[in-house]
Design a protein around this motif. Structure first.
Motif, short mmCIF file in Angstrom:
data_model
loop_
_atom_site.label_atom_id
_atom_site.label_comp_id
_atom_site.label_asym_id
_atom_site.label_seq_id
_atom_site.Cartn_x
_atom_site.Cartn_y
_atom_site.Cartn_z
N MET A 29 0.86 -1.18 0.00
CA MET A 29 0.00 0.00 0.00
C MET A 29 0.90 1.23 0.00
N GLY A 30 0.74 2.06 -1.00
CA GLY A 30 1.58 3.23 -1.14
C GLY A 30 0.82 4.49 -0.86
N CYS A 31 1.52 5.61 -0.75
CA CYS A 31 0.92 6.92 -0.53
C CYS A 31 0.65 7.58 -1.88
N ASP A 32 0.21 8.82 -1.81
CA ASP A 32 -0.12 9.51 -3.05
C ASP A 32 1.10 9.69 -3.93
N GLY A 33 2.24 9.85 -3.35
CA GLY A 33 3.45 10.05 -4.13
C GLY A 33 4.11 8.76 -4.55
N GLY A 34 3.51 7.62 -4.25
CA GLY A 34 4.10 6.35 -4.62
C GLY A 34 5.15 5.86 -3.66
N THR A 35 5.23 6.44 -2.45
CA THR A 35 6.20 5.99 -1.47
C THR A 35 5.61 4.89 -0.61
N ILE A 36 6.45 4.07 -0.08
CA ILE A 36 6.01 2.96 0.79
C ILE A 36 6.47 3.28 2.21
N PRO A 37 5.54 3.45 3.17
CA PRO A 37 5.95 3.76 4.55
C PRO A 37 6.61 2.57 5.22
N LYS A 38 7.51 2.87 6.10
CA LYS A 38 8.22 1.82 6.83
C LYS A 38 7.54 1.58 8.17
N ARG A 39 8.01 0.58 8.88
CA ARG A 39 7.34 0.17 10.12
C ARG A 39 7.46 1.23 11.20
N HIS A 40 8.62 1.85 11.35
CA HIS A 40 8.82 2.82 12.41
C HIS A 40 8.01 4.09 12.18
N GLU A 41 7.54 4.28 10.94
CA GLU A 41 6.70 5.42 10.67
C GLU A 41 5.22 5.16 10.99
N LEU A 42 4.83 3.91 11.00
CA LEU A 42 3.44 3.54 11.27
C LEU A 42 3.22 3.14 12.73
N VAL A 43 4.18 2.45 13.32
CA VAL A 43 4.05 1.96 14.69
C VAL A 43 4.81 2.92 15.62
N LYS A 44 4.08 3.43 16.62
CA LYS A 44 4.70 4.34 17.58
C LYS A 44 5.30 3.54 18.73
N GLY A 45 6.57 3.68 18.92
CA GLY A 45 7.27 3.00 20.00
C GLY A 45 7.42 3.91 21.22
N PRO A 46 8.17 3.49 22.20
CA PRO A 46 8.39 4.32 23.40
C PRO A 46 9.20 5.58 23.06
N ARG A 47 8.83 6.67 23.73
CA ARG A 47 9.53 7.91 23.48
C ARG A 47 10.93 7.91 24.07
N LYS A 48 11.81 8.52 23.35
CA LYS A 48 13.18 8.62 23.84
C LYS A 48 13.27 9.72 24.91
N VAL A 49 14.04 9.43 25.91
CA VAL A 49 14.23 10.41 26.98
C VAL A 49 15.09 11.56 26.47
N GLU A 50 14.54 12.76 26.59
CA GLU A 50 15.28 13.93 26.11
C GLU A 50 16.42 14.25 27.06
N LYS A 51 17.59 14.36 26.51
CA LYS A 51 18.77 14.66 27.31
C LYS A 51 19.05 16.16 27.26
N VAL A 52 19.35 16.69 28.42
CA VAL A 52 19.65 18.11 28.52
C VAL A 52 21.08 18.35 28.07
N ASP A 53 21.24 19.35 27.24
CA ASP A 53 22.57 19.70 26.77
C ASP A 53 23.37 20.27 27.95
N LYS A 54 24.51 19.70 28.23
CA LYS A 54 25.31 20.14 29.37
C LYS A 54 25.81 21.57 29.21
N ASN A 55 26.19 21.90 27.97
CA ASN A 55 26.67 23.26 27.75
C ASN A 55 25.57 24.30 27.99
N ALA A 56 24.35 23.97 27.51
CA ALA A 56 23.24 24.89 27.73
C ALA A 56 22.89 25.00 29.20
N GLU A 57 23.00 23.91 29.94
CA GLU A 57 22.71 23.95 31.37
C GLU A 57 23.74 24.78 32.12
N LEU A 58 25.01 24.65 31.75
CA LEU A 58 26.05 25.44 32.39
C LEU A 58 25.88 26.94 32.09
#
Length: 309
Positions: A1-30
């Motif tokens: 099953m393709g999209c309007d542009g003829g592209t085929i979506p991959k699994r990571h684009e359709l299935v939502k997995g666990p969110r990645k923990v956002e890491k604070v930039d050390k330089n910005a924190e300092l």
């Protein structure tokens, strides 16, 4: 099953997995901790103060925070322990001669060197950019690097020679463990200051103590010397109100029979009836004939006061 542009979506684009923990930039924190005010989030500018937990503030921001007593005042955790200006210490900082400030092009092509700081340690020369641990003394406010305090052990400040103890050394922007230790020290210090204050006496107790002291104190002697008589004559003008009250009181006592019965001594005569007083002295009082107005001199509309009669 393709999209309007003829592209085929991959699994990571359709299935939502666990969110990645956002890491604070050390330089910005300092940069946020060492270059900006903790309360107003503006750039640090002199005069700079620090609290007992080692956080940096602009003095103007602290004053505005304390003066704002409105109900809509935002509760800031970073300044909740600051109740007055006594809870902050103004810092004595040493300028960095290699720091050029905010000079240069500000259109976006400027390179901000985060390693270069505005202030340095006056002993070792380390820059106060967050890479090294810095401390300040609570007694005088002088700022040094922790390395300088460890290498040169002394009981007096390296800069102003003010004596200090280990509890007076406060770490700037320390870790959670450092903040916890500083918090316990702050609570102990405030508790000791409260216990050391003397309780204030109520106003009622002060008046009772004063009245007792007045009763115990010996009264003036009744016998007057010639010097006292001369001093009384010189101060007659100052005691006009007192003499007037005494004259009115004597006249009222003489008119009422009850006062004459209860009075232990002879009644006071009116000053007008005293022959030893001169006419110039008697003319000061309103009971003298010269002070009374005739009907021709008095106006039609009269406000009756004590001075009219």
């Amino acid at each position: 099953m393709g999209c309007d542009g003829g592209t085929i979506p991959k699994r990571h684009e359709l299935v939502k997995g666990p969110r990645k923990v956002e890491k604070v930039d050390k330089n910005a924190e300092l940069v946020a901790q060492w270059y900006y005010c903790t309360l107003s989030q503006e750039k640090l500018s002199r005069p700079i103060v620090a609290c007992e937990l080692g956080r940096l503030y602009n003095k103007d921001a602290i004053i505005e925070f304390l003066l704002d007593k409105s109900s809509e005042k935002a509760i800031v955790e970073a300044a909740s322990h600051i109740k007055s200006m006594k809870n902050v210490i103004e810092l004595n900082l040493t300028d960095n001669p290699a720091w050029n400030g905010d000079k240069g092009n500000t259109k976006g092509d400027k390179y901000d060197d985060l390693q270069s700081a505005r202030f340095i340690c006056p002993i070792v020369g380390l820059e106060m950019n967050g890479r090294h641990r810095f401390c300040f003394l609570r007694n005088c406010g002088c700022v040094f690097s922790e390395r300088a305090l460890k290498e040169i052990k002394t009981e007096a400040c390296h800069r102003c020679a003010v004596p200090f103890q280990d509890d007076d050394v406060i770490v700037l922007n320390g870790t959670k463990e450092d903040v916890q230790v500083l918090k316990t020290r702050m609570e102990d210090r405030r508790l000791k200051s409260k216990l050391g204050k003397k309780p204030r006496k109520p106003k009622g107790a002060e008046t009772v103590v004063k009245s007792d002291a007045v009763e115990d104190s010996p009264g003036p002697s009744k016998a007057y010397t010639e010097k006292d008589a001369t001093s009384m004559n010189s101060g007659e003008k100052r005691s006009i109100a007192f003499c007037k009250g005494a004259a009115v009181e004597g006249s009222t006592l003489s008119s009422s029979g009850k006062g004459s019965k209860n009075a232990p001594g002879p009644l006071k005569r009116s000053i007008i009836n005293q022959e030893e007083k001169s006419e110039v002295y008697k003319s000061i009082f309103t009971s003298h004939s010269s002070a009374k107005r005739s009907k021709e001199e008095s106006s039609n509309w009269i406000t009756h006061t004590a001075y009219y009669f």
